[in-house]
Design a protein around this motif. Structure first.
Motif, mmCIF file in Angstrom:
data_model
loop_
_atom_site.group_PDB
_atom_site.id
_atom_site.type_symbol
_atom_site.label_atom_id
_atom_site.label_comp_id
_atom_site.label_asym_id
_atom_site.label_seq_id
_atom_site.Cartn_x
_atom_site.Cartn_y
_atom_site.Cartn_z
ATOM 1 N N ALA A 26 0.834 -1.212 0.000
ATOM 2 C CA ALA A 26 0.000 0.000 0.000
ATOM 3 C C ALA A 26 0.867 1.260 0.000
ATOM 4 O O ALA A 26 0.536 2.245 -0.667
ATOM 5 N N LYS A 27 1.985 1.217 0.728
ATOM 6 C CA LYS A 27 2.894 2.372 0.738
ATOM 7 C C LYS A 27 3.475 2.623 -0.646
ATOM 8 O O LYS A 27 3.654 3.771 -1.053
ATOM 9 N N VAL A 28 3.786 1.562 -1.370
ATOM 10 C CA VAL A 28 4.302 1.715 -2.733
ATOM 11 C C VAL A 28 3.263 2.420 -3.598
ATOM 12 O O VAL A 28 3.585 3.361 -4.331
ATOM 13 N N TYR A 29 2.003 1.987 -3.519
ATOM 14 C CA TYR A 29 0.954 2.648 -4.292
ATOM 15 C C TYR A 29 0.803 4.113 -3.876
ATOM 16 O O TYR A 29 0.642 4.990 -4.728
ATOM 17 N N GLU A 30 0.851 4.354 -2.588
ATOM 18 C CA GLU A 30 0.737 5.733 -2.099
ATOM 19 C C GLU A 30 1.871 6.599 -2.648
ATOM 20 O O GLU A 30 1.644 7.722 -3.092
ATOM 21 N N GLU A 31 3.087 6.062 -2.649
ATOM 22 C CA GLU A 31 4.238 6.795 -3.188
ATOM 23 C C GLU A 31 4.085 7.064 -4.679
ATOM 24 O O GLU A 31 4.654 8.019 -5.204
ATOM 25 N N GLN A 32 3.292 6.233 -5.373
ATOM 26 C CA GLN A 32 3.043 6.425 -6.802
ATOM 27 C C GLN A 32 1.856 7.349 -7.056
ATOM 28 O O GLN A 32 1.453 7.545 -8.198
ATOM 29 N N GLY A 33 1.272 7.880 -5.979
ATOM 30 C CA GLY A 33 0.111 8.760 -6.138
ATOM 31 C C GLY A 33 -1.206 8.022 -6.239
ATOM 32 O O GLY A 33 -2.198 8.586 -6.691
ATOM 33 N N LEU A 34 -1.221 6.764 -5.836
ATOM 34 C CA LEU A 34 -2.442 5.955 -5.889
ATOM 35 C C LEU A 34 -2.889 5.563 -4.483
ATOM 36 O O LEU A 34 -3.089 4.385 -4.174
ATOM 37 N N ALA A 35 -3.071 6.561 -3.633
ATOM 38 C CA ALA A 35 -3.393 6.298 -2.225
ATOM 39 C C ALA A 35 -4.696 5.523 -2.056
ATOM 40 O O ALA A 35 -4.862 4.794 -1.078
ATOM 41 N N GLU A 36 -5.649 5.655 -3.000
ATOM 42 C CA GLU A 36 -6.935 4.957 -2.876
ATOM 43 C C GLU A 36 -6.871 3.511 -3.365
ATOM 44 O O GLU A 36 -7.789 2.746 -3.157
ATOM 45 N N TYR A 37 -5.763 3.133 -3.986
ATOM 46 C CA TYR A 37 -5.621 1.770 -4.511
ATOM 47 C C TYR A 37 -5.145 0.846 -3.392
ATOM 48 O O TYR A 37 -4.203 1.150 -2.678
#
Length: 159
Positions: A26-37
């Motif tokens: 989830a942190k990886v997605y958040e770092e990519q700008g996909l916090a809702e993913y």
């Protein structure tokens, strides 16, 4: 003070490991700008890509989760704009879950993260006495053969 779950409390330990793994994904997605993913979305995305629109029942079977879990995940994904629910043209009582154009646009990021996660899991597996997925499949099969409830009941009667 103990920093890890009690190894005898296997359920707590499993949840702890899952939280560690999913939390980092989830942190990886958040770092990519996909916090809702959410990490739990990826198996759904992969199933819908492979099989096209699916009913929640078929989606649950494809992903290997309960109908309730598939329904909840599809609802979360719909709120994030990643799937739609449309009437099934062959059965008006059913609704089909389908990826949105937004989900398709995110596929390069989703697939890159998936590939990186698979590689990271292979690295982690190399540090373990056996691959984690193999162990979990072995546990699932043993519990299918003889449910844990039966094992508890057999032991509990002995006290």
């Amino acid at each position: 003070m103990r920093k890890h779950p009690d190894p005898v409390a296997v359920g707590t330990l499993l949840r702890h490991v899952l939280d560690l793994l999913d939390g980092d994904v989830a942190k990886v997605y958040e770092e990519q700008g996909l916090a809702e993913y959410r990490p739990r979305f990826s198996p759904v995305v992969r199933a819908l890509l492979a099989e096209g629109p699916l009913s929640v029942r078929d989606l649950a079977a494809a992903v290997g989760v309960t109908h309730s879990a598939a329904s909840q995940t599809a609802a979360q994904m719909a709120r994030a704009g990643l799937v739609t629910h449309t009437p099934d043209p062959r059965d008006a009582r059913r609704r089909l879950v389908e990826l949105t154009p937004r989900a398709h646009a995110l596929l390069p990021q989703i697939e890159a993260e998936w590939d990186a996660t698979v590689a990271a899991m292979a690295e982690l597996d190399a540090e373990l006495s056996m691959p984690l997925a193999d162990l979990l499949m072995e546990v699932a099969e043993a519990v299918r053969r003889r449910p844990f409830r039966e094992r508890i009941a057999a032991t509990y009667r002995g006290y």
